[in-house]
Structure formats: C-alpha cells, structure tokens
Scaffold this motif. Structure first.
Motif, PDB file in Angstrom:
ATOM      1  N   GLN A  72      11.057   1.774 -64.775  1.00  0.00           N
ATOM      2  CA  GLN A  72       9.636   1.234 -64.927  1.00  0.00           C
ATOM      3  C   GLN A  72       8.670   1.168 -64.042  1.00  0.00           C
ATOM      4  O   GLN A  72       7.914   0.673 -63.578  1.00  0.00           O
ATOM      5  CB  GLN A  72      10.363  -0.384 -65.245  1.00  0.00           C
ATOM      6  CG  GLN A  72      10.910  -1.126 -66.518  1.00  0.00           C
ATOM      7  CD  GLN A  72      10.464  -0.546 -68.259  1.00  0.00           C
ATOM      8  OE1 GLN A  72       9.544  -0.862 -68.115  1.00  0.00           O
ATOM      9  NE2 GLN A  72      10.072   0.491 -68.387  1.00  0.00           N
ATOM     10  N   ILE A  73       8.178   2.816 -64.068  1.00  0.00           N
ATOM     11  CA  ILE A  73       7.455   3.308 -63.938  1.00  0.00           C
ATOM     12  C   ILE A  73       6.047   2.915 -64.644  1.00  0.00           C
ATOM     13  O   ILE A  73       5.800   3.673 -64.820  1.00  0.00           O
ATOM     14  CB  ILE A  73       8.238   4.704 -63.204  1.00  0.00           C
ATOM     15  CG1 ILE A  73       8.652   4.948 -62.794  1.00  0.00           C
ATOM     16  CG2 ILE A  73       6.887   5.374 -62.028  1.00  0.00           C
ATOM     17  CD1 ILE A  73      10.095   6.172 -61.810  1.00  0.00           C
ATOM     18  N   ASN A  74       4.972   2.592 -63.220  1.00  0.00           N
ATOM     19  CA  ASN A  74       3.980   2.441 -63.476  1.00  0.00           C
ATOM     20  C   ASN A  74       2.685   3.361 -64.110  1.00  0.00           C
ATOM     21  O   ASN A  74       2.705   4.359 -62.847  1.00  0.00           O
ATOM     22  CB  ASN A  74       3.331   1.521 -62.636  1.00  0.00           C
ATOM     23  CG  ASN A  74       2.368   0.585 -62.650  1.00  0.00           C
ATOM     24  OD1 ASN A  74       1.165   1.239 -63.193  1.00  0.00           O
ATOM     25  ND2 ASN A  74       2.428  -0.561 -63.791  1.00  0.00           N
ATOM     26  N   SER A  75       1.940   3.375 -64.575  1.00  0.00           N
ATOM     27  CA  SER A  75       1.008   4.493 -64.588  1.00  0.00           C
ATOM     28  C   SER A  75      -0.187   4.228 -64.785  1.00  0.00           C
ATOM     29  O   SER A  75      -1.025   5.624 -64.041  1.00  0.00           O
ATOM     30  CB  SER A  75       0.792   5.008 -66.564  1.00  0.00           C
ATOM     31  OG  SER A  75       0.209   3.490 -66.635  1.00  0.00           O
ATOM     32  N   ARG A  76      -0.083   3.322 -63.888  1.00  0.00           N
ATOM     33  CA  ARG A  76      -1.412   3.529 -62.825  1.00  0.00           C
ATOM     34  C   ARG A  76      -1.553   4.376 -61.429  1.00  0.00           C
ATOM     35  O   ARG A  76      -2.250   4.761 -61.518  1.00  0.00           O
ATOM     36  CB  ARG A  76      -1.905   1.824 -62.307  1.00  0.00           C
ATOM     37  CG  ARG A  76      -3.424   1.528 -61.436  1.00  0.00           C
ATOM     38  CD  ARG A  76      -3.668   0.323 -60.645  1.00  0.00           C
ATOM     39  NE  ARG A  76      -4.056  -0.304 -62.353  1.00  0.00           N
ATOM     40  CZ  ARG A  76      -5.466  -0.566 -62.578  1.00  0.00           C
ATOM     41  NH1 ARG A  76      -5.901   0.505 -62.217  1.00  0.00           N
ATOM     42  NH2 ARG A  76      -5.417  -1.235 -63.673  1.00  0.00           N
ATOM     43  N   TYR A  77      -0.587   4.429 -60.939  1.00  0.00           N
ATOM     44  CA  TYR A  77      -0.701   4.727 -59.379  1.00  0.00           C
ATOM     45  C   TYR A  77       1.001   6.149 -60.084  1.00  0.00           C
ATOM     46  O   TYR A  77       0.438   6.983 -59.252  1.00  0.00           O
ATOM     47  CB  TYR A  77       0.470   3.904 -59.064  1.00  0.00           C
ATOM     48  CG  TYR A  77      -0.301   2.741 -58.419  1.00  0.00           C
ATOM     49  CD1 TYR A  77      -1.540   2.691 -58.224  1.00  0.00           C
ATOM     50  CD2 TYR A  77       0.520   1.425 -59.262  1.00  0.00           C
ATOM     51  CE1 TYR A  77      -2.474   1.738 -57.821  1.00  0.00           C
ATOM     52  CE2 TYR A  77      -0.853  -0.120 -59.019  1.00  0.00           C
ATOM     53  CZ  TYR A  77      -2.320   0.390 -58.809  1.00  0.00           C
ATOM     54  OH  TYR A  77      -2.419  -0.464 -58.379  1.00  0.00           O
ATOM     55  N   TRP A  78       1.980   6.308 -60.844  1.00  0.00           N
ATOM     56  CA  TRP A  78       2.374   7.212 -60.261  1.00  0.00           C
ATOM     57  C   TRP A  78       2.435   8.314 -61.593  1.00  0.00           C
ATOM     58  O   TRP A  78       3.502   9.464 -60.554  1.00  0.00           O
ATOM     59  CB  TRP A  78       4.025   6.380 -60.447  1.00  0.00           C
ATOM     60  CG  TRP A  78       4.278   5.807 -59.414  1.00  0.00           C
ATOM     61  CD1 TRP A  78       4.246   3.844 -59.961  1.00  0.00           C
ATOM     62  CD2 TRP A  78       4.209   5.506 -58.271  1.00  0.00           C
ATOM     63  NE1 TRP A  78       3.961   3.370 -58.357  1.00  0.00           N
ATOM     64  CE2 TRP A  78       4.106   4.472 -57.234  1.00  0.00           C
ATOM     65  CE3 TRP A  78       4.955   6.741 -57.126  1.00  0.00           C
ATOM     66  CZ2 TRP A  78       3.645   4.291 -56.283  1.00  0.00           C
ATOM     67  CZ3 TRP A  78       4.043   6.270 -55.922  1.00  0.00           C
ATOM     68  CH2 TRP A  78       4.135   5.136 -54.995  1.00  0.00           C
ATOM     69  N   CYS A  79       2.372   7.118 -62.916  1.00  0.00           N
ATOM     70  CA  CYS A  79       2.838   9.221 -64.347  1.00  0.00           C
ATOM     71  C   CYS A  79       1.726   8.888 -64.749  1.00  0.00           C
ATOM     72  O   CYS A  79       0.589   8.178 -64.880  1.00  0.00           O
ATOM     73  CB  CYS A  79       4.038   8.329 -64.801  1.00  0.00           C
ATOM     74  SG  CYS A  79       3.924   6.535 -65.719  1.00  0.00           S
ATOM     75  N   SER A  80       1.349  10.202 -65.770  1.00  0.00           N
ATOM     76  CA  SER A  80      -0.094  10.281 -66.346  1.00  0.00           C
ATOM     77  C   SER A  80      -0.172  10.176 -68.056  1.00  0.00           C
ATOM     78  O   SER A  80       1.143  10.138 -67.841  1.00  0.00           O
ATOM     79  CB  SER A  80      -0.982  11.642 -66.092  1.00  0.00           C
ATOM     80  OG  SER A  80      -2.137  12.067 -66.613  1.00  0.00           O
ATOM     81  N   ASP A  81      -0.875   8.591 -68.343  1.00  0.00           N
ATOM     82  CA  ASP A  81      -0.349   8.524 -69.423  1.00  0.00           C
ATOM     83  C   ASP A  81      -1.792   8.629 -70.376  1.00  0.00           C
ATOM     84  O   ASP A  81      -1.738   8.276 -71.196  1.00  0.00           O
ATOM     85  CB  ASP A  81       0.100   6.981 -69.347  1.00  0.00           C
ATOM     86  CG  ASP A  81      -0.392   5.731 -69.385  1.00  0.00           C
ATOM     87  OD1 ASP A  81      -2.268   6.344 -68.395  1.00  0.00           O
ATOM     88  OD2 ASP A  81      -0.427   5.093 -70.313  1.00  0.00           O
ATOM     89  N   GLY A  82      -2.999   9.095 -69.413  1.00  0.00           N
ATOM     90  CA  GLY A  82      -3.837   9.188 -69.471  1.00  0.00           C
ATOM     91  C   GLY A  82      -5.679   8.012 -70.135  1.00  0.00           C
ATOM     92  O   GLY A  82      -5.938   8.403 -69.872  1.00  0.00           O
TER      93      GLY A  82
END
Length: 140
Positions: A72-82
């Motif tokens: 459950q890695i967060n999109s705000r800081y760790w990965c790009s979801d656009g």
C-alpha cells in the motif's frame, strides 16, 4: 453439502498459507534484516496493509491519494499516478507496484527514508507486537 465444506476448508487453509510464499520471496529479495527490519515485521506489515493482496488499492479521501500494491505505497510521495506532480521517491508508476518485485524495491526506499512508521497498518498491528506467527512454519 459435504463437498462445499471441504472446499471451504481448502480455501481457508490455502489463505492461511499465503504468508509463507511471501516470506520466502521477501527473504530471497534481501528483506530479512533490511534497514534493521525483521522478515516477520515485513510479512506482518503486508498483511496489515493489504492482506497479502498484490493488486490492492485504497483511495484516501482526505487528500485524494491512493495506496497501491501489497505494501500500500502512497501515490502522493512514492509513485506516480498522474494526480500529484513532482518527483517521486520510487522509480515506478503506481500501477507498476502491482508487481511484487517492484513493490519490494520501492518498500526498500520507503523504509530507508521514513522507517516502518511510514505504514499506518504496521504501526497499528505490528509495532511492539510478537510478530513471529507471521513466519512460523515457513522454514525461513
């Protein structure tokens, strides 16, 4: 009726063992002791966050971010979801975190930068607990 009970029993036994294949994979990936975190804590955290579901997502209405994958890695800081511009700490799009290997690589970055306290599930269900049951009987 008996066939249904046998099937339910098999499903519950299979579900209970999903921790062992994960524990073996994490150990092979060098997670046991990585950044001072035991293998049992990694497996506990994966259960607390996603119930071992590599395809899990969770939308966070408070800030519009989404958590991805088994950790459950967060999109705000760790990965790009656009949705959130700027450089992310992990070199993956969020959808690439549905791959266990990519999630492991990203989780290593997260724990190096923020420790296990980056995960609320770990703080609530694993920190300060005897987590040995998560790898008991797995031969790791």
């Amino acid at each position: 009726m008996m066939k249904i009970w046998v099937l339910l029993l098999l499903v519950s036994v299979a579900s209970a063992q999903t921790n062992c294949p994960l524990a073996r994979t994490l150990k092979a990936a060098g997670m046991d002791g990585f950044n001072g975190v035991s293998l049992a804590h990694w497996v506990c955290m994966a259960f607390a966050e996603s119930s071992y579901d590599t395809q899990a997502t969770h939308f966070n209405p408070s800030d519009g971010s989404t958590d991805y994958g088994i950790f459950q890695i967060n999109s705000r800081y760790w990965c790009s979801d656009g949705k959130f511009p700027g450089k992310k700490e992990c070199p993956f799009t969020c959808n690439q975190l549905f791959s266990l290997q990519n999630s492991i690589a990203c989780a290593k970055i997260v724990v190096q930068k923020r420790t296990m306290t980056a995960w609320d599930g770990w703080k609530a269900k694993c920190r300060g607990q005897n987590v040995s049951k998560y790898i008991a009987g797995c031969g790791v």
